[in-house]
Design a protein around this motif. Structure first.
Motif, short mmCIF file in Angstrom:
data_model
loop_
_atom_site.label_atom_id
_atom_site.label_comp_id
_atom_site.label_asym_id
_atom_site.label_seq_id
_atom_site.Cartn_x
_atom_site.Cartn_y
_atom_site.Cartn_z
N THR A 157 30.82 10.62 39.08
CA THR A 157 29.59 10.38 38.32
C THR A 157 28.51 9.81 39.24
OG1 THR A 157 30.57 8.26 37.65
CG2 THR A 157 30.65 10.07 36.05
N HIS A 178 27.73 3.13 35.66
CA HIS A 178 26.99 4.29 35.19
C HIS A 178 26.53 4.11 33.75
CE1 HIS A 178 25.59 8.40 35.57
NE2 HIS A 178 25.93 8.55 34.30
N VAL A 179 27.40 3.59 32.90
CA VAL A 179 27.04 3.30 31.51
C VAL A 179 27.49 1.89 31.20
CG1 VAL A 179 27.18 4.03 29.10
CG2 VAL A 179 27.51 5.72 30.93
N SER A 184 20.34 -0.76 30.97
CA SER A 184 20.42 0.57 31.59
C SER A 184 20.73 0.41 33.07
CB SER A 184 19.11 1.33 31.40
OG SER A 184 18.03 0.63 31.99
N CYS A 201 25.42 11.72 33.13
CA CYS A 201 25.35 11.31 31.72
C CYS A 201 25.70 12.47 30.80
CB CYS A 201 23.94 10.80 31.38
SG CYS A 201 23.55 9.15 31.97
N ARG A 205 28.85 13.06 28.22
CA ARG A 205 28.54 13.27 26.81
C ARG A 205 29.30 14.45 26.21
NH1 ARG A 205 28.15 13.33 22.23
NH2 ARG A 205 26.39 12.88 20.84
N LEU A 227 25.32 6.86 25.30
CA LEU A 227 24.87 7.91 26.20
C LEU A 227 23.58 8.55 25.70
CD1 LEU A 227 28.25 9.55 27.19
CD2 LEU A 227 26.59 8.59 28.79
N ILE A 231 20.12 8.56 27.87
CA ILE A 231 19.39 9.78 28.21
C ILE A 231 17.97 9.72 27.65
CG2 ILE A 231 19.28 12.27 27.79
CD1 ILE A 231 22.41 12.19 27.83
#
Length: 305
Positions: A157, A178-179, A184, A201, A205, A227, A231
């Motif tokens: 990722t 990343h998440v 964020s 992302c 998803r 997610l 985005i």
């Protein structure tokens, strides 16, 4: 989204999140790390330690203290080589004999455009890179790391960092930086690449997840919703940048000052890096163009093409 006020675990305490999974909070709180780095201990016999964290004697002792009778650490897995995630890997490996697994060293997975920016002298920002990091075992996208009673699928990722990986554990995923639920993710060129970030992302998803265990903050109980928010958040920043450039050409710095009006001055540099990440992405997609060779100080305009 604001950080949940009730997430404040005691550093050094191994807390069970679900059967076979514990979390130990590292003692490194900061504006970039929230309460600190989450180190995960997976398994009930042979253990995997995910993201041992910063170079900290206290945290090393806490991880070793979490090893119960009949258990041993057999795998050390690093999701990416930022200074708040990877430096303790070597000391933990020396203490336990367990090998260190990762996608690669600090420059692994870096995109061509970011390699060019780095070659031109752009230095990284944000958490800082563990430049000495080198895994014992290099893992690839799609590879499965197996231990005693557990399996982890490697999902490359890139975006927050080129060598960033997420780890799928059945219907749960360790998403590292990343998440995250509290903020964020920072995308700071040349280490971070927004084009890669958005692709990662969208890739995550596509799967049906039950929970995300992030590198900082509480577990994320609505992975799809988070997610979608992430985005949409990036798309809204992109729209704001394009709207500002429709008025006049501008630098990443001036755009950040226009767009991040509620950001504390101390975090404006990080906001500028985020804007520059968007500008590099927009330039790659033909939406904007620098009026000089691409750099963090370039003046950008809407593309006439």
């Amino acid at each position: 989204m604001q950080a949940p006020d009730d997430f404040n675990p005691q550093p050094g305490l191994a807390e069970e999140l679900e059967p076979g999974l514990r979390r130990i909070l590292a003692p490194n709180p900061s504006p970039m790390t929230y309460r600190g780095t989450n180190t995960y201990v997976l398994g009930t016999g042979g253990l995997a330690v995910i993201d041992p964290g910063p170079d900290s004697d206290a945290h090393l002792k806490a991880i070793l203290a979490a090893v119960q009778p009949g258990q041993q650490i057999t795998h050390i897995i690093v999701t990416h080589s930022h200074l708040d995630h990877s430096p303790l890997a070597r000391g933990l490996s020396q203490a336990t004999g367990a090998p260190v697994y990762a996608f690669g060293g600090p420059q692994a997975g870096r995109s061509e455009v970011m390699s060019g920016l780095a070659a031109d002298g752009l230095a990284g920002g944000g958490e800082g890179i563990d430049r000495e990091f080198s895994p014992d075992v290099t893992v690839a996208d799609g590879e499965v790391i197996s231990g005693n009673g557990w399996e982890l699928e490697v999902i490359h990722t890139p975006g927050h960092l080129g060598n960033h990986i997420a780890l799928a554990w059945k219907d749960a995923c360790f998403t590292a930086d990343h998440v995250m639920g509290w903020a964020s993710s920072l995308v700071s060129p040349p280490d971070g690449d927004l084009t890669d970030f958005m692709a990662s992302c969208r890739r995550l998803r596509q799967r049906d997840w039950r929970v995300f265990h992030a590198g900082h903050g509480a577990p994320i109980s609505d992975p799809a919703g988070r997610l979608d928010w992430l985005i949409a958040h990036r798309e809204s920043r992109e729209a704001a940048i394009l709207a500002a450039l429709a008025q006049a050409p501008a630098t990443a710095r001036s755009l950040a000052e226009q767009i991040y009006t509620d950001t504390p001055p101390a975090l404006l540099k990080a906001a500028e890096r985020n804007v520059f990440a968007h500008l590099v992405d927009l330039t790659g997609r033909g939406r904007t163009a620098p009026q000089s060779p691409l750099s963090a100080s370039s003046v950008f305009a809407l593309s006439s093409g």
